[in-house]
Design a protein around this motif. Structure first.
Motif, PDB file in Angstrom:
ATOM      1  N   ILE A  68      41.944  16.054  -3.931  1.00 55.32           N
ATOM      2  CA  ILE A  68      42.096  17.115  -2.946  1.00 55.32           C
ATOM      3  C   ILE A  68      42.729  18.324  -3.625  1.00 55.32           C
ATOM      4  O   ILE A  68      43.784  18.198  -4.259  1.00 55.32           O
ATOM      5  CB  ILE A  68      42.957  16.653  -1.769  1.00 55.32           C
ATOM      6  N   PRO A  69      42.115  19.492  -3.518  1.00 52.79           N
ATOM      7  CA  PRO A  69      42.714  20.687  -4.142  1.00 52.79           C
ATOM      8  C   PRO A  69      44.063  21.008  -3.517  1.00 52.79           C
ATOM      9  O   PRO A  69      44.286  20.822  -2.326  1.00 52.79           O
ATOM     10  CB  PRO A  69      41.685  21.791  -3.861  1.00 52.79           C
ATOM     11  N   GLU A  70      44.961  21.532  -4.343  1.00 56.31           N
ATOM     12  CA  GLU A  70      46.286  21.904  -3.859  1.00 56.31           C
ATOM     13  C   GLU A  70      46.320  23.321  -3.305  1.00 56.31           C
ATOM     14  O   GLU A  70      47.240  23.675  -2.570  1.00 56.31           O
ATOM     15  CB  GLU A  70      47.305  21.770  -4.986  1.00 56.31           C
ATOM     16  N   TRP A  71      45.348  24.163  -3.704  1.00 54.46           N
ATOM     17  CA  TRP A  71      45.361  25.528  -3.228  1.00 54.46           C
ATOM     18  C   TRP A  71      43.940  26.038  -3.079  1.00 54.46           C
ATOM     19  O   TRP A  71      42.989  25.408  -3.532  1.00 54.46           O
ATOM     20  CB  TRP A  71      46.154  26.417  -4.182  1.00 54.46           C
ATOM     21  N   LYS A  72      43.828  27.183  -2.445  1.00 56.11           N
ATOM     22  CA  LYS A  72      42.510  27.748  -2.178  1.00 56.11           C
ATOM     23  C   LYS A  72      41.803  28.130  -3.473  1.00 56.11           C
ATOM     24  O   LYS A  72      42.429  28.623  -4.407  1.00 56.11           O
ATOM     25  CB  LYS A  72      42.641  28.957  -1.261  1.00 56.11           C
ATOM     26  N   TRP A  73      40.503  27.910  -3.483  1.00 54.45           N
ATOM     27  CA  TRP A  73      39.593  28.285  -4.562  1.00 54.45           C
ATOM     28  C   TRP A  73      39.906  27.600  -5.884  1.00 54.45           C
ATOM     29  O   TRP A  73      39.513  28.069  -6.940  1.00 54.45           O
ATOM     30  CB  TRP A  73      39.569  29.807  -4.751  1.00 54.45           C
ATOM     31  N   GLU A  74      40.640  26.493  -5.832  1.00 53.92           N
ATOM     32  CA  GLU A  74      40.810  25.702  -7.053  1.00 53.92           C
ATOM     33  C   GLU A  74      39.565  24.859  -7.333  1.00 53.92           C
ATOM     34  O   GLU A  74      39.225  24.600  -8.481  1.00 53.92           O
ATOM     35  CB  GLU A  74      42.028  24.790  -6.928  1.00 53.92           C
ATOM     36  N   GLY A  75      38.918  24.425  -6.284  1.00 50.65           N
ATOM     37  CA  GLY A  75      37.674  23.662  -6.435  1.00 50.65           C
ATOM     38  C   GLY A  75      36.616  24.197  -5.497  1.00 50.65           C
ATOM     39  O   GLY A  75      36.887  24.452  -4.316  1.00 50.65           O
ATOM     40  N   ILE A  76      35.431  24.401  -6.027  1.00 51.23           N
ATOM     41  CA  ILE A  76      34.345  24.969  -5.226  1.00 51.23           C
ATOM     42  C   ILE A  76      33.099  24.106  -5.382  1.00 51.23           C
ATOM     43  O   ILE A  76      32.962  23.323  -6.334  1.00 51.23           O
ATOM     44  CB  ILE A  76      34.027  26.427  -5.638  1.00 51.23           C
ATOM     45  N   THR A  77      32.182  24.245  -4.433  1.00 50.27           N
ATOM     46  CA  THR A  77      30.857  23.629  -4.500  1.00 50.27           C
ATOM     47  C   THR A  77      29.811  24.725  -4.317  1.00 50.27           C
ATOM     48  O   THR A  77      30.032  25.695  -3.600  1.00 50.27           O
ATOM     49  CB  THR A  77      30.684  22.567  -3.404  1.00 50.27           C
ATOM     50  N   MET A  78      28.681  24.540  -5.005  1.00 48.73           N
ATOM     51  CA  MET A  78      27.614  25.546  -4.958  1.00 48.73           C
ATOM     52  C   MET A  78      26.285  24.888  -4.627  1.00 48.73           C
ATOM     53  O   MET A  78      26.049  23.727  -4.970  1.00 48.73           O
ATOM     54  CB  MET A  78      27.515  26.280  -6.301  1.00 48.73           C
ATOM     55  N   GLY A  97      13.304  42.037  -2.177  1.00 50.76           N
ATOM     56  CA  GLY A  97      12.755  40.962  -3.001  1.00 50.76           C
ATOM     57  C   GLY A  97      13.573  39.701  -3.031  1.00 50.76           C
ATOM     58  O   GLY A  97      13.246  38.766  -3.789  1.00 50.76           O
ATOM     59  N   TYR A  98      14.621  39.600  -2.212  1.00 47.18           N
ATOM     60  CA  TYR A  98      15.424  38.373  -2.191  1.00 47.18           C
ATOM     61  C   TYR A  98      14.703  37.305  -1.368  1.00 47.18           C
ATOM     62  O   TYR A  98      14.226  37.571  -0.264  1.00 47.18           O
ATOM     63  CB  TYR A  98      16.805  38.641  -1.589  1.00 47.18           C
ATOM     64  N   ASP A  99      14.658  36.098  -1.911  1.00 45.65           N
ATOM     65  CA  ASP A  99      14.012  34.994  -1.206  1.00 45.65           C
ATOM     66  C   ASP A  99      14.854  33.723  -1.205  1.00 45.65           C
ATOM     67  O   ASP A  99      14.371  32.646  -0.832  1.00 45.65           O
ATOM     68  CB  ASP A  99      12.647  34.686  -1.822  1.00 45.65           C
ATOM     69  N   SER A 100      16.114  33.821  -1.648  1.00 45.94           N
ATOM     70  CA  SER A 100      16.996  32.650  -1.695  1.00 45.94           C
ATOM     71  C   SER A 100      18.416  33.086  -1.386  1.00 45.94           C
ATOM     72  O   SER A 100      18.752  34.273  -1.443  1.00 45.94           O
ATOM     73  CB  SER A 100      16.937  31.966  -3.068  1.00 45.94           C
ATOM     74  N   VAL A 101      19.238  32.117  -1.052  1.00 38.52           N
ATOM     75  CA  VAL A 101      20.648  32.367  -0.764  1.00 38.52           C
ATOM     76  C   VAL A 101      21.480  31.430  -1.625  1.00 38.52           C
ATOM     77  O   VAL A 101      21.227  30.214  -1.673  1.00 38.52           O
ATOM     78  CB  VAL A 101      20.974  32.148   0.728  1.00 38.52           C
ATOM     79  N   TRP A 102      22.442  32.019  -2.287  1.00 38.78           N
ATOM     80  CA  TRP A 102      23.376  31.252  -3.130  1.00 38.78           C
ATOM     81  C   TRP A 102      24.646  31.028  -2.322  1.00 38.78           C
ATOM     82  O   TRP A 102      25.315  31.978  -1.919  1.00 38.78           O
ATOM     83  CB  TRP A 102      23.657  32.030  -4.406  1.00 38.78           C
ATOM     84  N   VAL A 103      24.993  29.761  -2.076  1.00 42.13           N
ATOM     85  CA  VAL A 103      26.115  29.410  -1.211  1.00 42.13           C
ATOM     86  C   VAL A 103      27.236  28.843  -2.074  1.00 42.13           C
ATOM     87  O   VAL A 103      27.022  27.906  -2.841  1.00 42.13           O
ATOM     88  CB  VAL A 103      25.702  28.379  -0.141  1.00 42.13           C
ATOM     89  N   ILE A 104      28.410  29.445  -1.948  1.00 40.55           N
ATOM     90  CA  ILE A 104      29.608  28.951  -2.647  1.00 40.55           C
ATOM     91  C   ILE A 104      30.664  28.650  -1.595  1.00 40.55           C
ATOM     92  O   ILE A 104      30.993  29.511  -0.764  1.00 40.55           O
ATOM     93  CB  ILE A 104      30.147  29.985  -3.651  1.00 40.55           C
ATOM     94  N   VAL A 105      31.192  27.418  -1.586  1.00 38.84           N
ATOM     95  CA  VAL A 105      32.131  26.966  -0.551  1.00 38.84           C
ATOM     96  C   VAL A 105      33.416  26.494  -1.214  1.00 38.84           C
ATOM     97  O   VAL A 105      33.375  25.756  -2.222  1.00 38.84           O
ATOM     98  CB  VAL A 105      31.509  25.830   0.298  1.00 38.84           C
ATOM     99  N   ASP A 106      34.534  26.923  -0.663  1.00 40.19           N
ATOM    100  CA  ASP A 106      35.831  26.436  -1.106  1.00 40.19           C
ATOM    101  C   ASP A 106      36.070  25.052  -0.514  1.00 40.19           C
ATOM    102  O   ASP A 106      35.936  24.844   0.691  1.00 40.19           O
ATOM    103  CB  ASP A 106      36.927  27.403  -0.662  1.00 40.19           C
ATOM    104  N   ARG A 107      36.441  24.102  -1.365  1.00 38.47           N
ATOM    105  CA  ARG A 107      36.582  22.720  -0.920  1.00 38.47           C
ATOM    106  C   ARG A 107      37.779  22.521  -0.008  1.00 38.47           C
ATOM    107  O   ARG A 107      37.780  21.593   0.806  1.00 38.47           O
ATOM    108  CB  ARG A 107      36.701  21.790  -2.132  1.00 38.47           C
ATOM    109  N   LEU A 108      38.796  23.344  -0.128  1.00 38.11           N
ATOM    110  CA  LEU A 108      40.000  23.147   0.676  1.00 38.11           C
ATOM    111  C   LEU A 108      39.895  23.827   2.035  1.00 38.11           C
ATOM    112  O   LEU A 108      40.071  23.191   3.073  1.00 38.11           O
ATOM    113  CB  LEU A 108      41.227  23.666  -0.086  1.00 38.11           C
ATOM    114  N   THR A 109      39.612  25.114   2.049  1.00 33.50           N
ATOM    115  CA  THR A 109      39.591  25.870   3.300  1.00 33.50           C
ATOM    116  C   THR A 109      38.208  25.971   3.930  1.00 33.50           C
ATOM    117  O   THR A 109      38.074  26.469   5.050  1.00 33.50           O
ATOM    118  CB  THR A 109      40.095  27.296   3.043  1.00 33.50           C
ATOM    119  N   LYS A 110      37.162  25.538   3.184  1.00 39.62           N
ATOM    120  CA  LYS A 110      35.773  25.603   3.652  1.00 39.62           C
ATOM    121  C   LYS A 110      35.280  27.037   3.835  1.00 39.62           C
ATOM    122  O   LYS A 110      34.304  27.263   4.556  1.00 39.62           O
ATOM    123  CB  LYS A 110      35.590  24.817   4.966  1.00 39.62           C
TER     124      LYS A 110
END
Length: 269
Positions: free
Chosen positions: A165-175, A187-200
């Motif tokens: 479990i991360p101790e603080w915000k943005w220490e661990g992310i998922t993409m 010309g954009y046809d995709s979305v890049w999603v980055i989520v903070d594991r602690l605060t979502k």
């Protein structure tokens, strides 16, 4: 055996059993030695049916011609004209014979749903036809009982390994990437999603599937997130330091109060 009237009542039951056995094909022989000999031989009804239907399959007839011409080494033709593949009977594709064999090897009471692997190896010892393994797999997949009852052949799983479990915000992310979207005007046809594991908390960045600079943007984003994480850690350390200093000040104040109380008590005494 004729009528049982002349047989003693005590032996009529035995005679009935002998007669019922003879009806099933068992033959008995009685000699002067008063010994009763019996011989029973069980034969599958499919064997004679297979031998009789081999001439109805055109492919097996072609194989038989190759064997007679000496062009096939694996197959043999016996003296009675039966075609075999390495001592296994060649089954013709006629009158649902193969399905009947599969049903006999799967549904009989002395086998009871053996599964695709065992069923295939059991049939492999006696019968041969092209695509036998595929037919067995399709037959097993159509059996509801075999699909509901599945034995576990894996080693027992251990304890679940919980992610840290991360101790603080943005220490661990998922993409992740959401692709296949309608193309925008830019010309954009995709979305890049980055989520903070602690605060979502999430970032949604428009990208293109043909991007060659996604790695650069990912590095910049990772750098930014690391900077945010370092700032948050710095703030947390400063907060802990202030809390520690405040605790030290309160502790000193208490000691001063205690020393003052002790000095007043000594003067009064």
């Amino acid at each position: 055996m004729g009528s049982l009237a002349h047989i003693a009542p005590a032996r009529r039951l035995l005679a009935k059993d002998i007669q019922s056995l003879e009806d099933t094909g068992i033959r008995f022989s009685v000699r002067n030695s008063e010994a009763l000999l019996a011989c029973a031989q069980a034969k599958s009804s499919f064997v004679e049916r297979i031998k009789a239907t081999q001439y109805e399959d055109e492919r097996l007839c072609k194989y038989r011609d190759k064997v007679l011409d000496g062009k096939s080494k694996d197959m043999t033709v016996e003296s009675d004209g039966v075609l075999r593949m390495c001592e296994r009977l060649c089954v013709a594709y006629v009158d649902g014979l193969r399905h009947a064999i599969l049903k006999e090897a799967h549904n009989t009471k002395y086998i009871i749903h053996p599964g695709s692997t065992k069923m295939y190896h059991d049939l492999k010892q006696f019968y041969w036809w092209e695509g036998r393994k595929k037919d067995v797999a399709n037959f097993i997949s159509s059996c509801l009982t075999c699909q509901q009852v599945k034995a576990k052949h894996q080693r027992p799983a251990g304890l679940l390994q919980q992610t840290e479990i991360p101790e603080w915000k943005w220490e661990g992310i998922t993409m992740d990437f959401v692709t296949g979207l309608p193309r925008t005007l830019r010309g954009y046809d995709s979305v890049w999603v980055i989520v903070d594991r602690l605060t979502k908390l999430a970032h949604f960045l428009p990208v293109k599937t043909t991007y060659g600079g996604v790695r650069v943007r990912s590095k910049l984003l990772l750098k930014e997130t690391k900077q945010k994480a370092s700032k948050q850690r710095k703030k947390r350390k400063e907060k802990e330091q202030r809390k520690k200093e405040g605790n030290e000040k309160r502790r000193r104040k208490k000691w001063v109060q205690r020393i003052g109380a002790i000095s007043i008590t000594v003067e009064e005494s």
